[in-house]
Structure formats: C-alpha cells, structure tokens
Design an enzyme around this catalytic site. Structure first.
Site, short mmCIF file in Angstrom:
data_model
loop_
_atom_site.label_atom_id
_atom_site.label_comp_id
_atom_site.label_asym_id
_atom_site.label_seq_id
_atom_site.Cartn_x
_atom_site.Cartn_y
_atom_site.Cartn_z
N GLY A 11 -6.95 6.80 -2.31
CA GLY A 11 -5.52 6.61 -2.48
C GLY A 11 -4.95 5.65 -1.46
CE LYS A 12 -3.84 -0.65 0.66
NZ LYS A 12 -4.58 -1.92 0.44
N GLY A 13 -0.96 4.28 0.03
CA GLY A 13 0.49 4.39 -0.01
C GLY A 13 1.16 3.32 0.81
N GLY A 14 2.44 3.56 1.09
CA GLY A 14 3.19 2.57 1.84
C GLY A 14 2.71 2.39 3.25
CD GLU A 17 -5.77 1.16 4.01
OE1 GLU A 17 -6.58 1.47 4.92
OE2 GLU A 17 -5.61 0.01 3.58
CG ASP A 138 10.49 10.83 -1.34
OD1 ASP A 138 9.52 10.10 -1.05
OD2 ASP A 138 11.24 10.60 -2.32
#
Length: 930
Positions: A11-14, A17, A138
């Site tokens: 997975g990768k987010g803002g 990683e 969020d």
C-alpha cells in the site's frame, strides 16, 4: 529496518508506504509503514507521522490495528502492525456502484443485513475511541479495512486529535511544500479531513467534535444502505444545498430499507448538530435495537420457586455427568426442577439471582417434554451461568454440548443479578441487568417447552420466576398444532396438518416451513423405526423445496437425513450446495447456524468430520468462533501442523483465521472445494509461496483434475502479467518449473523429468517435489528410486533440511530393500532417546527396524508404547499396534492415508506380503471420503 525482511509493498498513501515484512525475532509477518523517503527530512511531517503511530498504539480495541513497534530514531522513521488480509470498504462499495445486477456472492457481501453488521462494529470502535478522548476526524470507507474473516478495522490515524490538544496543532501551520507531493494526504494549513464526509459546520471552520465524527458515520451508513452518496457535490455548490438529502428508501427502493433505519441515518446526517445523536453510543444502540428487535412482553404465569404445584422436583443430580464441558466441580450435586406447565412458542423468563447462586452455577433449560422424567432433561437448549474470580461466564448449551460462551468482568461488590431469557422468532437471547449477553438462532421445530432449572440452593432465586408472552405471539402460529403432534411423536397426525398448511399457503413462508417440517417428521419417524424407506421419503419431501424461496431448507433437510445415515460426504455436499447456490436467500442463516452446531458436535465426539466443519465455519460464520475456542482448536491441530510439510517449511506460525489454516484443514480433511478460492486469493495477492502450497496439497491429495486445469490457468496468468521488481519468496519462473515437475510426477514420468531444472528451484519447492515423489515411490515398491532422488536434491538444500526431511525417507528406502544393517546405521544419526519418543520420526522407524531385524513381538511391544492420545499422525501405527487399537471414525482422510502407508511398510518388514498389498490397494483406491 534491518530487523525486518521486506517481502513486498502492499500500500501507498500520502505520507507513508506500507510493506509486508517478516519479523525473524517474533517469527511472524507484519505490516511495516514507513514515511516516504522524499518527506523524511521534513521535521513537521515526521512529527505528524510518529504522532499517528503513537495515537494508534495507545488504543486497545479489536477495531484498531495494534502497533507492535515504533522506530523514531531510524531513517526513515517507521512503525509495524499486524498484517491483516482484506480490502477497504471503499473498494467494496466501488465494486457495486451503478451496477444493474450483481453476482450472488457480491450481492450478499453488500446486502443491508451484512452492512449493518459491519457498521455496528465501526460504531463500537468509534465509541471506544471517543471514550479515550480522541476524535478520528477522517472517517470514510477508504479508512475502513474489512478482513477476510469478518474483521472490521479503522485505519489512518494521521488526522486524529486528542481532546487535550489544540486543533491549531495541524490547521494553522503554514508550510510551503510542492502540492504534487500531497495529492493523497491531509495538508497542514488546511481543514483536516475529507470534504465529502465533513459535517456542514466543519466545512465552515468549526472545530471537530464527536458530532462531526457522527456525521461522517451517517454518510458511511447512507452509502451502505443505498450504495450511493447522500448528495452529489458540484463545483460552486453552496454548503447549505448539500443538505437537500433524499430519504434512503426513495433513492434505493430495491434495497428494501426499513423506515427505522432511514430515520437513524437521517438523524445522523442532520444539518444542525443539536438534532444529531448525542453520542456514538446512542447511534450504536439504535442499530442494536434493529438487529436484535425489541418485542413487548406481557406477564402470563408466575412460577413460585418452591411450590410443588408449579414444579416437579427430581432427585439431586451430578451435573458433571450430563454437562462434562461446563465449569463445575465433578463432586457437586445439584437440584433439578422441571416446570409442570409448558411455555409458549415465544416466551420470556425473568428472575433475580443472588451472587452465591451464580458462584455455584445456575442453569435454565428448555428440555423436551418427552423423556424428562427418565434423565433426558439435558436434551434441548439452555444457558449455564457461572461466576469465578469476578468473571461471569454464560454458556449456551444444546443437547449437552456447549456451543457458545461469553465471559465478562463484573463488579466484585454486586450481590444481585436480574436475568431474562427470551425465545422469539427462532432467536434465543440471554439478558443480564438489561444488557444482551448471548443471542442464538435456532430454526428446527421445537421439541417441547417445559422449563428446567438446575441450582444448588433454590433459595438463591430471589422471589419467583415470571413467565411472559410476546405481544407478537398473541396470534397463534398455524404451525403450533402440528408441532405439538410432532412433539408427542404422533407423526402421521403432524404430517396431515402440515400438508393442509402447505395447501393453504402456497408460495408463502408458512407453506414452505410446513413442507420442511413434513420432512422432519418423516426423518424422526424413520429414525425411530430404523426404516430405510422412510429416509428415502424424507429426502423426497425435502426435494419439493427445490428452487423455491426456501430452497436452502431442501439441502438443510437432506443434510440432516445423511447425518442420521452416517453418509458424511453427502451431508457436507448438501450443506455446501446450499451455501454456494443460495447465499442471498434469507433462510441461508439456518444453514450457517447448523454448520456451527455440527462443528461443536463433531469436536465433542472427536469425529473426523470436525475438520470439514471447522473449514466451513471459517468461511460462513467466522464470528461464531471466539478467542478461547480458537486456542482450543489450535491445540487440537498441533500434531497435524507439526506433520504438515508446508507448515514446517514456513517459519511463521499458522494463524487460525488465515488462508494457511484453510489450506491446512483442506489438506488433512481431504475436502478440496475451497482450493479454487484459495488459488484466486493467492494469485490476486501475487503470493507465489501460497500458490506452491496449494498445488502441493492438490498433488498430495491426488487431485489431478485441479493440477491439470489450474496449472494451465496459472501459466497463462504469469505469461500475460508484468511483474514488478518487488522482493518475493518464490519467483514466478520457479513456480512454473515446479508445476512442470508436478505434472511429470502425475504422469508417472522418469525421475530425471520430475527433477528437471532443479538447480533453478527454491529449496522449498525442491522438498515439495521430493516428498511427493518419495511417497509415490515407496507405496509402489520403488524404494531404491528414493536414493536416486536424494542424490539429485541433497546438493541444493541445507544439511539441516537433509537431516529433517530426507533422512526419514532414506531409512524407509533401505527398509524396503530390507537392508537391516544400513537402516541401523542411519538410525544412529538420531539421538537414541528419540527412538522411544513417539513425537519423533525415529520412534516409528525403530519399530520398523525391529520388525525387520528382530522379532515381530518386539516391534509390536515397542510401537504399542506410543501414547494412546498421541497427537502426531506420524505415530498412528503405534496407536494401531496398541491393545485398544485405533478408531478410524476419529481419523481424517489424510490420517487414514498415512496409516495405510505406515501399515504398508510395517507389514513389508514383517514379511506379510498379503496384508502389505491390501494396504497398497486401499491406498491407491482411497477416495476422498469424509
């Protein structure tokens, strides 16, 4: 990060990683999240990244992924968490948006009932988080992970805020960073969160609150109910227009959304915060009310606890005789009282108990009226309550088996407990001090309705037991009369009335239920008279439900017939057909409940079918298995795990709720319908090691059809897929070479063909091929070929692997060739203490040597020294040689095969070729019968 072996990115987010990694210190796979390298020099973002980890680490709840380690002094900073297989709620919702028709499995996954269960778990997590003074800020489907085994986990605590913190910590900081780097993250200097899930006041700049989290939950619930957003955002649209929200039932009439749920979601989405729920607890309570129902009850009878007009008091009983699994002293005697009146079809019992009575144990039962006076009171349903060290445990008991257990900590000073037992609409509930503790659904016709009480001292019941009738049951069910005849074993009368109901209510629930009960009546009659023709008639009656609204009942009924006949293959096949074909039908829940009961029943009797029902329960009702049961099941499986090659070659432990556990259960039970699902799941994850395990299992079980069909599919998938340069355990090219070896093995090709390209294979794959080859060579009298195979493969594996996995087969090869001296020399490689340890391979090998070189009586004497409760399948021959022998009813499919192979070698060493050849024939012809 040197401690961890990185396997692949998942997975990768803002800001971060996420990688799947292996922790060699703890021998487990973990999810490792690190800050992106291009952001690692920014102290503000690094501080925020670590703050996210510390908030999550401080929360302890099933709905929050725990944090194992936080490494703030490394470069880059990172933290680790458990690895949970699954997918986000967003991906599930996205898969059905704007779809006119859905596949059956996807329709069930996205049904209102399924989503409500998920939403209830989300509310429980947010309720806990709020109780710790933290706001998530969020909440959205993208931050909710749905595990493969019903886990519901809230992710991404980067925007979370403690009530003690100032919101300005994030929102009033002006940092100049290239915007392109932050397309997927909450940007410092802006309002924190995702606009589509923000309350109107939040968009206007009002600080976050519990109410704004509740609003986000309302948006999520609206999406779950309607499969669409409550509004459509357009450029330039004013915030006030957003709250022109349509009622869910108007947006999605086909979803059949109950008006009550519509009111719940609209209240959560109220534009004015004062009109919303005051707390997540209140929202959760309304969801629970819908899930559980809230009937009105009317008092009908008062049972005076010491009045012989109300009760028949029996001689004291030794409870451990009837309920051996319950927490009671085997020496304690209890009073048993059975009510003289029968309860209603929908009933509630209310009573108050002293703490002393619960410390000694208290049972409330609904036994059948037939046979109560002859010791059969424990047949039926009941609850057992017991306090120990301020832990109150409630056990649901069915026919003497504990099928569900709930335990909670209670106030040590509390002396009285108000308890209510409810039976309504097939649902059994136990409520303690107005809190629901246990709910169970039962759909088979009730057999009697007397009330039984088991207690040491009747004086511990404060006052009387009040029997209440549900307002919903004032209109007597049309099934009540034939049910009463069935209860009294007046089968023909019951069948006559059931048939009238079928004719009177064609195409309606009452008619289908009556048709099902005709089959039940015929089954009971056939069982009582041992009438084979009667069983056939019962099957024919159940078949009339085929393709109807109540179609799952056809296969549930047939499964009950096959269970009585001991035809377990057909029983499981019937249940599986119902679960696959009719997963969207309301009646399918009855099949799921029956699977869970059969699991407990099979485990209690130590029957081989328990592995199959464990596998089925993991698929259809994983929530029914609690943590203590998981631990118990794992203990039962310990020996099988130790004797499973793909478990031994994987250094990480086997988690109960994992794909590897499903494969393990398939391997030992010989039940392979779920291999396809495991294959598809492993390919989606690009888990080549798991794919190799699946093909090894199929080959060992002799499932040539699976290998032929899916090896071709896998080859095509690999050929048409572009692979990234991620770190993997087994490469795609190695997997292809392994498949070629498997195919050569199934086609009985030469040893050179089987091991062609071995120099390019991972040691794990080499050992898989060798194990399969050696078993086949041994049972077919080609023991000398095992030595050739050892010579081919030993140079490509470690000395430790040779000792553990090749040496036993080397000994077996020389046993086949009857070279007693060589066998003894090889046995000397083992510590002599292991020769008498039935958990060691040397124990059985030494017994074979005694049969070959010494005397048969010595061999039998040695092998019979095996513990009769030995949990290791490798030592089954020892149990076979023991005075009590072995009960094949308790052996799984794979255990029976292993016993045949062990007997084959043993009789060969004894020189008994006739018995040896019988074992070979049975081994070759062994169907995967359950």
């Amino acid at each position: 990060m040197q401690r961890y072996d990185i396997i692949r990115m998942i997975g990768k987010g803002g800001m971060g990683e996420v990688y799947l990694a292996y922790d060699p210190v703890c021998s487990r796979k973990v999810a490792l999240k690190r800050i992106r390298e291009d952001l690692s020099d920014n102290e503000l973002l690094k501080k925020r990244f670590l703050r996210e980890a510390k908030i999550a680490a401080d929360l302890v709840h099933p709905g929050v992924v725990p944090v194992f380690t936080i490494c703030s002094d490394s470069d880059p900073v990172y933290y680790t968490m458990p690895y949970i297989e699954g997918y986000t709620l967003k991906s599930l919702l996205k898969s059905v948006w704007q779809c006119d028709s859905l596949p059956k499995d996807l329709a069930e996954q996205t049904s209102v009932a399924t989503f409500l269960s998920i939403f209830h778990k989300i509310c429980s997590t947010v309720e806990y988080v709020h109780s710790r003074g933290i706001l998530h800020r969020d909440l959205k489907p993208d931050n909710i992970l749905l595990g493969l085994f019903s886990e519901v986990v809230i992710l991404d605590w980067g925007a979370a805020l403690s009530k003690e913190m100032e919101e300005d910590f994030l929102s009033d900081i002006d940092v100049r960073i290239p915007g392109s780097l932050f397309s997927n993250m909450t940007i410092p200097g802006k309002i924190v969160g995702t606009p589509d899930y923000m309350a109107p006041e939040r968009l206007r700049g009002t600080p976050a609150s519990e109410s704004t989290d509740i609003y986000a939950l309302g948006v999520i619930l609206y999406q779950m109910l309607t499969l669409s957003f409550p509004y459509r955002k357009k450029k330039g649209q004013k915030i006030s227009l957003r709250h022109q929200i349509s009622f869910p039932e108007e947006i999605a009439p086909h979803r059949e959304i109950p008006p009550f749920l519509s009111q719940v979601v609209m209240r959560a989405l109220a534009a004015d915060p004062r009109e919303r729920y005051r707390s997540v607890s209140a929202l959760k309570a309304d969801i629970e009310q819908h899930l559980q129902g809230s009937p009105e009850w009317t008092p009908k009878i008062v049972l005076h606890t010491q009045d012989r007009e109300c009760w028949k008091f029996h001689e004291p009983i030794l409870l451990s005789k009837y309920f051996p699994m319950l927490e009671v002293s085997p020496a304690l005697w209890y009073s048993l009282a059975i009510s003289k009146i029968e309860s209603f079809s929908e009933v509630r019992l209310e009573y108050t108990l002293l703490r002393k009575g619960l410390e000694e144990g208290f049972g409330i039962l609904l036994p059948p009226s037939e046979g109560v006076d002859h010791g059969d009171f424990y047949h039926g349903y009941g609850f057992w309550l017991h306090i120990k060290e301020n832990i109150l445990s409630v056990s649901l008991v069915k026919n003497g088996l504990e099928i569900q257990k709930t335990s909670r900590h209670i106030d040590g000073n509390k002396e009285k407990f108000f308890i209510a037992f409810e039976k309504q609409n097939h649902r059994l509930s136990l409520i303690i001090d107005n809190i629901v503790w246990t709910i169970h659904m039962d759909y088979l016709p009730a057999r009697g309705g007397r009330i039984g009480v088991i207690i040491q001292d009747v004086a511990d019941v404060c006052g009387n037991i009040v029997v209440l009738e549900s307002s919903g049951s004032l209109q007597v069910s049309c099934l009540a009369v034939p049910d009463a005849f069935l209860n009294e074993k007046l089968y023909e009368r019951a069948i006559t009335f059931y048939r009238r109901i079928v004719e009177s209510f064609p195409g309606r629930k009452e008619g289908y239920e009556a048709q099902f009960r005709i089959g039940i009546a015929l089954l009971e009659k056939a069982s009582e008279n041992s009438d084979s023709e009667g069983f056939i008639q019962a099957l024919e009656e159940f078949s009339t439900l085929h393709n109807s609204v109540a179609a799952p009942l056809e296969y549930l009924g047939k499964a009950l017939v096959y269970q009585r006949l001991g035809e377990y293959n057909e029983e499981v096949k019937s249940l599986l057909l119902a679960l696959k074909r009719y997963c969207q039908r309301p009646e399918i829940s009855r099949v799921r409940d029956h699977v869970v009961y059969r699991l407990h029943e099979a485990l209690y009797s130590n029957h081989r079918i328990s592995l199959v029902f464990m596998l089925l329960a993991l698929h259809v009702a994983p929530e029914s298995i609690n943590a203590s049961e998981e631990e118990h099941f794992l203990q039962n499986l310990h020996g099988k795990i130790q004797d499973t090659l793909f478990c031994n070659l994987d250094i990480s432990p086997v988690d109960f709720r994992s794909s590897k556990m499903e494969l393990l259960l398939s391997y030992w039970s010989g039940f392979t319908p779920f291999l396809l699902g495991l294959f598809q799941r492993s390919w989606d994850l690009k888990d080549y090691r798991a794919l190799a395990d699946i093909f090894y299992t199929a080959a060992d079980l002799g499932n040539k059809e699976f290998i032929e069909e899916y090896s071709g599919i896998l080859r095509e998938n690999i050929r048409t897929t572009t692979f990234s340069k991620e770190i993997v355990e087994i490469l795609p090219d190695q997997l292809l070479c392994f498949l070629s070896g498997l195919e050569a093995l199934t086609l009985q090709e030469s040893i050179e063909k089987v091991f062609d390209g071995i120099e390019n294979l991972d040691p794990v794959l080499i050992l898989y091929l060798f194990d399969l080859f050696a078993k086949d060579a041994l049972i077919h009298g080609r023991g000398e070929e095992i030595l050739k195979a050892i010579a081919l493969v030993e140079k490509y594996i470690s000395p430790q692997q040779r000792y553990r996995y090749l040496l036993p087969y080397e000994v077996l090869s020389y046993l086949w060739m009857k070279d007693a001296n060589k066998v003894y020399d090889l046995l000397s490689s083992y510590d002599e203490s292991s020769w008498i340890d039935d958990s060691s391979h040397a124990f059985v090998l030494y017994g074979y040597w005694l049969a070959l070189a010494e005397d048969s009586s010595l061999a039998y004497l040695h092998l019979s020294g095996c513990r009769e409760d030995s949990v290791f399948p490798r030592a089954l021959i020892g149990v076979f040689c023991s005075p009590l022998g072995i009960c094949e009813e308790q052996l799984s499919y794979q255990e029976r095969r292993q016993l045949l192979l062990q007997k084959f070698i043993f009789f060969h060493c004894l020189g008994n070729s006739e018995e040896r050849d019988k074992c070979r024939t049975a081994y070759d012809s062994k169907e995967r019968s359950l």
